[in-house]
Every structure is written in structure tokens, then in C-alpha cells.
Design a protein around this motif. Structure first.
Motif, short mmCIF file in Angstrom:
data_model
loop_
_atom_site.label_atom_id
_atom_site.label_comp_id
_atom_site.label_asym_id
_atom_site.label_seq_id
_atom_site.Cartn_x
_atom_site.Cartn_y
_atom_site.Cartn_z
N LYS A 1 0.83 -1.20 0.00
CA LYS A 1 0.00 0.00 0.00
C LYS A 1 0.87 1.26 0.00
O LYS A 1 0.62 2.20 -0.76
CB LYS A 1 -0.94 0.02 1.19
CG LYS A 1 -1.88 1.22 1.20
CD LYS A 1 -2.61 1.37 2.50
CE LYS A 1 -1.69 2.06 3.46
NZ LYS A 1 -2.27 2.62 4.64
N GLU B 1 1.08 4.18 -2.80
CA GLU B 1 0.94 5.61 -2.50
C GLU B 1 2.08 6.40 -3.13
O GLU B 1 1.87 7.48 -3.69
CB GLU B 1 0.93 5.84 -0.98
CG GLU B 1 -0.34 5.39 -0.31
CD GLU B 1 -0.25 5.38 1.20
OE1 GLU B 1 0.88 5.44 1.76
OE2 GLU B 1 -1.32 5.33 1.85
N LYS C 1 -4.32 5.38 -9.04
CA LYS C 1 -5.38 5.53 -8.03
C LYS C 1 -6.12 4.20 -7.86
O LYS C 1 -6.43 3.79 -6.74
CB LYS C 1 -6.37 6.62 -8.44
CG LYS C 1 -5.90 8.01 -8.20
CD LYS C 1 -6.98 9.00 -8.61
CE LYS C 1 -6.55 10.42 -8.46
NZ LYS C 1 -7.58 11.37 -8.92
N ASP C 2 -6.42 3.57 -8.98
CA ASP C 2 -7.12 2.29 -8.94
C ASP C 2 -6.28 1.23 -8.23
O ASP C 2 -6.79 0.47 -7.38
CB ASP C 2 -7.45 1.84 -10.37
CG ASP C 2 -8.39 0.66 -10.40
OD1 ASP C 2 -9.39 0.68 -9.66
OD2 ASP C 2 -8.12 -0.28 -11.19
N LEU D 1 -3.95 1.78 -6.02
CA LEU D 1 -3.90 2.12 -4.61
C LEU D 1 -5.17 1.69 -3.89
O LEU D 1 -5.11 1.13 -2.79
CB LEU D 1 -3.67 3.63 -4.41
CG LEU D 1 -3.69 4.12 -2.97
CD1 LEU D 1 -2.62 3.43 -2.14
CD2 LEU D 1 -3.52 5.63 -2.92
N SER D 2 -6.32 1.92 -4.52
CA SER D 2 -7.57 1.53 -3.86
C SER D 2 -7.63 0.01 -3.66
O SER D 2 -8.12 -0.46 -2.63
CB SER D 2 -8.78 2.03 -4.64
OG SER D 2 -8.89 1.38 -5.88
N HIS D 3 -7.10 -0.75 -4.63
CA HIS D 3 -7.06 -2.21 -4.47
C HIS D 3 -6.12 -2.60 -3.33
O HIS D 3 -6.44 -3.50 -2.54
CB HIS D 3 -6.61 -2.89 -5.77
CG HIS D 3 -7.68 -2.99 -6.79
ND1 HIS D 3 -8.03 -1.93 -7.60
CD2 HIS D 3 -8.51 -4.01 -7.12
CE1 HIS D 3 -9.01 -2.30 -8.39
NE2 HIS D 3 -9.33 -3.55 -8.13
N VAL E 1 -5.29 -0.76 -0.73
CA VAL E 1 -5.91 -0.34 0.54
C VAL E 1 -6.96 -1.38 0.96
O VAL E 1 -7.01 -1.78 2.12
CB VAL E 1 -6.53 1.07 0.42
CG1 VAL E 1 -7.45 1.37 1.58
CG2 VAL E 1 -5.44 2.12 0.30
N LEU E 2 -7.77 -1.79 0.00
CA LEU E 2 -8.80 -2.80 0.30
C LEU E 2 -8.17 -4.11 0.76
O LEU E 2 -8.61 -4.71 1.74
CB LEU E 2 -9.66 -3.02 -0.95
CG LEU E 2 -10.83 -3.98 -0.78
CD1 LEU E 2 -11.84 -3.41 0.22
CD2 LEU E 2 -11.50 -4.22 -2.12
N LYS F 1 -6.92 -3.76 4.26
CA LYS F 1 -8.04 -3.75 5.20
C LYS F 1 -8.55 -5.16 5.47
O LYS F 1 -8.89 -5.49 6.61
CB LYS F 1 -9.18 -2.87 4.69
CG LYS F 1 -8.95 -1.40 4.85
CD LYS F 1 -10.15 -0.61 4.37
CE LYS F 1 -9.94 0.87 4.51
NZ LYS F 1 -11.09 1.64 4.02
#
Length: 147
Positions: A18, A22, A98-99, A101-103, A105-106, A109
Motif C-alpha cells: 500500500k 501511495e 489511483k485504482d 492504490l484503492s485495491h 488499501v482494500l 483492510k
């Protein structure tokens, strides 16, 4: 007894991934900003040269000089078109980062949630074990007093 998560290295790996995503996004945004700045400079340059061409046309400047200005303005327009393409590519790259990064982050989590659940389960089992030990001590004391 201390809680140790069996998959802690995976959690750390996901966190590092992650962080890398970033950094990649930050780098892509920096590149986009640089491309946009370069485009702005080219457009300012073209505007200035177009004004100089207009002034040269109004004054008694040789035709060769006017043609030179005109060729330079055309060259700047070609550079601007290419720079627009570069800006578009940089935008696409930013969206892609961005895509990603969102993956990431998910994904992080999900692993953190699994770790939290494992920790909760561990704490519940520790509380249960502690309660059983207290119950056993109470039973032993009761048995000793009953004799």
C-alpha cells in the motif's frame, strides 16, 4: 500469554504494498503536474510568438522574418498537440495508480480485519481460560472447606 498473529508477515507485506502504491501515485501526480506546467509554458510561448508575429506584420519587417515567426508558431502548435497527448497519458497513468492504490488499501483492510478477528478470538479464549482457572480454584477452596 501474548497474542502473535500467524500471518503478521502478510499483513506487513500488504502494508508495504500500500505504501509503495501511495508513492507510485504521488510520482504519477508529480509527472502529471510537470506535463501540465510544460503545456502551460508552451501555450504562453505560442501566445507571445503570435503577438510578436502580429506586431511584425504591422511593422515594416522583412517577409523572411515574418515567415520565420510563423514557422516557429507552427512548431509550437505541434509541440502543444504532442504535449496534450502527454498530459492525457499522464492522466490515464494517475487514474491507473489511483485504482491500484484503492485495491491495495482494500487488500490491506481485509488482512487487518482478519488479524483483528484473530486477536478477538484469542482474547476470548484467554478470558475463558482465566475464568475456568478461577472456577477451578473456587471449587478446590470449597472442597477444602467442606472437609
Amino acid at each position: 500469554m501474548k497474542f502473535q498473529y500467524a500471518f503478521q508477515k502478510i499483513v506487513d507485506l500488504k502494508s508495504n504494498e500500500k505504501t509503495q502504491a501511495e508513492w507510485m501515485l504521488s510520482s504519477a501526480i508529480g509527472r502529471l503536474q510537470a506535463e501540465e506546467k510544460s503545456l502551460g509554458e508552451l501555450m504562453d510561448n505560442r501566445e507571445r510568438m503570435a503577438n510578436e508575429l502580429q506586431e511584425a506584420a504591422e511593422q515594416k519587417v522583412p517577409v523572411s522574418k515574418i515567415r520565420e515567426f510563423q514557422m516557429y508558431v507552427e512548431h509550437l502548435e505541434q509541440c502543444i498537440e504532442k504535449k496534450h497527448t502527454d498530459v492525457q497519458h499522464a492522466n490515464v497513468n494517475v487514474e491507473m495508480k489511483k485504482d491500484q492504490l484503492s485495491h491495495k488499501v482494500l487488500d490491506e483492510k481485509v488482512w487487518l480485519k482478519a488479524k483483528d478477528k484473530a486477536k478477538d478470538t484469542f482474547q476470548q479464549s484467554m478470558l475463558l481460560r482465566e475464568q475456568n482457572e478461577l472456577d477451578e480454584m473456587a471449587t478446590v477452596r470449597f472442597a477444602i472447606k467442606a472437609r
